[in-house]
Design an enzyme around this catalytic site. Structure first.
Site, PDB file in Angstrom:
ATOM      1  N   LYS A  85       0.858  -1.196   0.000  1.00 32.79           N
ATOM      2  CA  LYS A  85       0.000   0.000   0.000  1.00 32.79           C
ATOM      3  C   LYS A  85       0.889   1.239   0.000  1.00 32.79           C
ATOM      4  O   LYS A  85       1.900   1.271   0.726  1.00 32.79           O
ATOM      5  CB  LYS A  85      -0.882  -0.045   1.256  1.00 32.79           C
ATOM      6  CG  LYS A  85      -1.905   1.079   1.360  1.00 32.79           C
ATOM      7  CD  LYS A  85      -2.747   0.899   2.632  1.00 32.79           C
ATOM      8  CE  LYS A  85      -3.827   1.954   2.768  1.00 32.79           C
ATOM      9  NZ  LYS A  85      -4.639   1.765   3.993  1.00 32.79           N
ATOM     10  N   SER A 159      -9.323   1.621   3.093  1.00 33.75           N
ATOM     11  CA  SER A 159      -8.480   2.401   2.220  1.00 33.75           C
ATOM     12  C   SER A 159      -7.416   1.565   1.506  1.00 33.75           C
ATOM     13  O   SER A 159      -6.847   2.035   0.532  1.00 33.75           O
ATOM     14  CB  SER A 159      -7.793   3.517   3.019  1.00 33.75           C
ATOM     15  OG  SER A 159      -6.960   2.980   4.014  1.00 33.75           O
ATOM     16  N   SER A 183      -9.654  -0.299   7.317  1.00 34.83           N
ATOM     17  CA  SER A 183      -9.015  -0.256   5.995  1.00 34.83           C
ATOM     18  C   SER A 183      -8.359  -1.554   5.564  1.00 34.83           C
ATOM     19  O   SER A 183      -8.079  -1.740   4.381  1.00 34.83           O
ATOM     20  CB  SER A 183      -7.945   0.840   5.970  1.00 34.83           C
ATOM     21  OG  SER A 183      -8.534   2.104   6.017  1.00 34.83           O
TER      22      SER A 183
END
Lengths: 489, 489
Positions: A85, A159, A183
């Site tokens: 990420k 996210s 997330s």
């Protein structure tokens, strides 16, 4: 190459689990260089908006050269491709946190990334996310909404959207996300993969752009719970540079991963009637009930509990002062020109200045009161099961109503880090729309191995196809003989 | 009554330790009613400004009547007089927290008070304090400065000033204080008694006016460490109504109170040269060095440590956002009319509104960073020894410079609750001025029994006269044969 050989080769390539790849590398059926070069190409051709940046071919070559000096057997993640990420540092690429203007070139990789790479894993690049990890939707990004791996009209969840979809589509074997309010769990659920939000502090946050520094967790996405357990063992190391790092507990070591018939010894709480929310999604409601039945069938004692204090704690996260942590994390950047953020992020983070020290302490007292209540409920149980999300939405729906729908997605996830609990997100079947549904098992801090054990057994029982690939779960070598398989209605 | 009998009787009355009183009651040498009536009279005649309110004679009679229905042997604190700091509820009297306008009549006593009374102890009244427990001086009270028990021109230390002086002057056997930043240790040191600031959460704060709710501790004052240990056993009970209450740890039970030769097995840290502050008091400096020598002589391994991270954490308490907790505690009262507080309190508490949620989280991150450093230092040790205060002041001096001198007194105490450590304040000799000097032993949370064991041995070695009474330490029955006595130079 015979036709049979070609099929085997394809089959190996499609099977991205760590165990399957290791076996193929070791047997010589698959060449690391060929395979990873192909995977990188596949990533570069992706059209789901998964990647913010992939590594270059020469960077891959360099890593492969380093790898080639080591025996395959010496590294547990030898040649395993993974995604990171883009709020987690990889020294090879810039970190953007989903905001080009914020971007910086890290001098070194995050501690977790280093540990995984030392174990032989190869990062293919940095993945798309809700900007500054602020969102559960996966659409809040200048790089475009990450499209759901099963149906591109739907959200991927956020996210950690890109990381989850990269795993679900078989572009990587596993991925790193982060999870402050959900997330790392929401996108796992929406893409039919497993996600582990381990006990806060077990995975170092050194080299991670903070969202809420006191709550942030690095998370793991994979196809199987077995892999999550292996990845946890490699990546969870106490880090003196992260002030919130915690050493693992003696009752949470690898030897406590015991999936065999684990569910039959567990007391599992389930929110009582009226406290579950599906936001009108009857298909999700039915699937959740079916999953609870499945837990019972596997021998678990399922007990109805009062979920209200958990929901009360969840509300505190967005109504309370914790948003000030998001502001503190990027203050210098933000005050210079808030307009460099997406408008929705500017609104959320900018709201931090409404909160005072006095209101902060008051919210902490309320949280502590809820925690006493929640802990008392968990004292009588081994863990609690909930849906991971109550429903899902199309990208269009979320763009039309970005705050409320985002909030709906956090109904079962927002309280977790505030209350210092560990959680695992598990695939739980498919909605009438064909989209994945997921459940979460959660327990007290350092219950990770218990959750992994229960999750692994449940995954074997359900035997759902993996991610968006449609491939069956490959029995993992290490524990395959131990797992008790029962078929659920 | 013969002359000898009269002397014995006086001696018993002057010896206020729990063990001596129990013995006298049980043998019939002393009548509970006679004794407590005298003690109450003595309290009512006090001229040190110890008491805000004492119980009435009829209230005493009523309690004595209740007590008389129970066998003396059945209650460990049968007929033992004690004092309660007036920010802790006693159902018989109003709670003022040192501010008449704030005063309220509690419906029930604080949990800790209840436990002590159920064990037979008799509260004689509520004691004077720095208003809202905000101060380490004992002069910030509309009821007048509490005068030092040894020299009335000097401060008693605060904020639990009245409670400490009541014990030191032999008006009660023990007393309850509170300690957020040193309020339970500073007055112990300045009045030559022992004070235990147990691990945060061991003594319930239900029924206590908060100062900084996330940091507050109820504390115990007594003449001997032996008594502190006994009182801890009685008063430390997990309380579901106090969200910060914590159950005791298995390694911190009464069976871990082992004073025999305890020091010889301990590694004790001492701040390295240049990090000790005596504010020009060479007499205090010499006494501290002598005490360190004494620990070595008793066999402890004394190791020089870096004290800076502890001092850094201490600074955060007054410079940081925690003052907002004091505001939150009395907000409704304060906003109505801040002028109802003493001017110095109004200034301090009013400063809370300068702090934002953002600055609060930033301070918490800094604190957590210091905690990692401090914990790492304590990992190599059993405990750390420091002076309790570096020097002392006259009431006049403090009135002339109320903020800076107060701050000097907190040099060794302010960090303790922020870092979640346990501490015991011990008498450590007398300054050239004749005033008492004290040292503190502190360790990680749940090191209470270790600290008590070490402290008990040290008290036996030093054998200082008790409080301001000039009486010798009476060997306590329970453990008297176990304690290793060595004389320190």
């Amino acid at each position: 190459m015979s036709e049979q050989q070609i099929i085997d080769q394809q089959s190996i390539e499609q099977r991205m689990t760590i165990g399957a790849l290791q076996q193929a590398y070791r047997s010589g059926d698959l060449k690391v260089e060929t395979f990873l070069t192909e995977k990188l190409q596949q990533a570069k051709l992706d059209d789901n908006n998964i990647w913010i940046e992939t590594i270059s071919e020469s960077q891959l070559k360099k890593m492969l050269k380093q790898l080639s000096s080591k025996p395959i057997e010496s590294l547990p993640l030898y040649g395993i491709p993974f995604a990171i990420k883009d709020n987690i540092d990889l020294s090879l690429l810039a970190t953007t946190a989903g905001c080009e203007a914020y971007s910086y070139q890290p001098k070194q990789s995050a501690q977790v990334v280093q540990l995984l790479m030392e174990a032989g894993a190869i990062p293919l690049g940095k993945t798309n996310l809700d900007q500054f990890a602020t969102g559960l939707v996966g659409v809040r990004s200048p790089w475009g909404a990450v499209k759901n791996s099963v149906n591109p009209e739907y959200i991927s969840g956020g996210s950690s959207s890109g990381s989850a979809v990269a795993v679900a589509k078989g572009q990587v074997s596993f991925a790193l996300g982060t999870d402050t309010a959900g997330s790392g769990r929401v996108p796992a659920a929406l893409n039919n993969i497993v996600g582990l939000k381990a006990t806060k502090g077990l995975l170092s946050c050194t080299g991670v752009v903070p969202a809420c520094k006191s709550l942030d967790c690095v998370t793991l996405f994979a196809n199987s719970v077995e892999e999550l357990n292996q990845l946890l063992e490699i990546s969870a190391q106490w880090d003196e540079k992260d002030c919130y790092s915690r050493p693992n507990s003696a009752v949470n070591g690898d030897e406590w991963y015991q999936p065999e018939n684990r569910l039959s010894s567990l007391k599992i709480g389930v929110p009582k009637k009226g406290q579950l929310a599906f936001f009108g999604d009857s298909s999700a409601q039915k699937l959740f009930a079916k999953n609870v039945q499945c837990l019972k069938k596997a021998g678990a004692e399922v007990i109805s509990i009062d979920f209200q204090p958990f929901l009360d704690a969840a509300k505190l996260l967005y109504e309370g002062p914790w948003v000030a942590e998001r502001y503190a994390a990027i203050e210098e950047f933000f005050v210079k020109d808030p307009k460099q953020c997406l408008s929705v992020i500017e609104t959320i983070v900018g709201g931090a200045t409404d909160h005072s020290a006095v209101s902060t302490f008051k919210a902490m007292y309320r949280l502590q009161t809820f925690k006493v209540e929640c802990d008392a409920i968990l004292d009588e149980l081994d863990c609690i099961v909930t849906p991971t999300v109550g429903t899902t939405y199309t990208i269009e729906q979320v763009e039309a109503d970005p705050i409320q729908l985002n909030s709906n997605l956090g109904y079962y996830t927002n309280f977790m880090n505030l209350l210092d609990y560990a959680a695992i997100a598990l695939p739980a079947g498919f909605l009438d729309s064909g989209l994945p549904f997921g459940i979460t098992l959660f327990g007290k801090a350092f219950s990770d191995r218990l959750l992994l054990s229960a999750g692994a057994q449940l995954q074997q029982i359900n035997d759902f196809p993996l991610g968006a690939t449609g491939l069956p779960l490959m029995a993992q070598s290490a524990h395959e003989n131990e797992i008790d398989i029962a078929v659920c209605g």
